[in-house]
Design a protein around this motif. Structure first.
Motif, PDB file in Angstrom:
ATOM      1  N   GLU A  77     -44.768  54.245 -31.244  1.00  0.00           N
ATOM      2  CA  GLU A  77     -44.789  53.381 -30.061  1.00  0.00           C
ATOM      3  C   GLU A  77     -44.095  52.080 -30.425  1.00  0.00           C
ATOM      4  N   LYS A  78     -43.235  51.622 -29.558  1.00  0.00           N
ATOM      5  CA  LYS A  78     -42.468  50.412 -29.840  1.00  0.00           C
ATOM      6  C   LYS A  78     -43.348  49.179 -29.968  1.00  0.00           C
ATOM      7  N   SER A  79     -44.554  49.225 -29.428  1.00  0.00           N
ATOM      8  CA  SER A  79     -45.458  48.079 -29.508  1.00  0.00           C
ATOM      9  C   SER A  79     -46.229  48.015 -30.823  1.00  0.00           C
ATOM     10  N   TYR A 104     -37.416  49.212 -31.594  1.00  0.00           N
ATOM     11  CA  TYR A 104     -38.703  48.930 -32.231  1.00  0.00           C
ATOM     12  C   TYR A 104     -38.619  47.524 -32.788  1.00  0.00           C
ATOM     13  N   GLN A 105     -39.683  46.758 -32.645  1.00  0.00           N
ATOM     14  CA  GLN A 105     -39.587  45.344 -32.984  1.00  0.00           C
ATOM     15  C   GLN A 105     -40.314  44.945 -34.259  1.00  0.00           C
TER      16      GLN A 105
END
Length: 124
Positions: A77-79, A104-105
């Motif tokens: 999940e990108k979060s 993705y951060q």
């Protein structure tokens, strides 16, 4: 001018932070963190991996990380914080850069599995 493997690795190391295995262990029970081992399955079978880690071969990562493919791994999940490892740290850095490029951060290179094991991280 073409790039070398050293160029790719240098670029990845500039944008993907690397932390110690000891620091990575502090994220182990965090529900907002996913551990991803990008080594080949035969390497993982020989040595083990981080307990509960997603096993996504680096050559398949783009498909597993893309929610628009039927191969998407729902754990990615990108979060979430994504902690990537391999044998030594090079493949993890390259995989981390790929994930950053895909949106993705919070991607971290935690180095090699042997570092994790030596630091006392849980394994399977």
């Amino acid at each position: 001018m073409s790039k070398t493997s050293s160029d790719f690795l240098s670029e990845a190391n500039k944008v993907v932070p690397r932390i110690s295995a000891s620091e990575a262990i502090s994220y182990f029970n965090d529900n907002n963190t996913v551990f991803v081992d990008v080594r080949d399955s035969s390497d993982i079978a020989e040595s083990g991996t981080v307990k509960g880690a997603e096993r996504i071969n680096r050559g398949f990562l783009e498909f597993a990380a893309d929610e628009n493919t039927p191969f998407h791994n729902a754990a990615l999940e990108k979060s979430k914080r994504i902690c990537v490892l391999c044998a030594v740290g090079g493949q993890a850095a390259l995989a981390g850069k790929t994930l950053l490029d895909m949106g993705y951060q919070n991607v971290i290179n935690i180095g090699g599995f042997s570092d994790w094991k030596e630091a006392g991280g849980e394994i399977e």
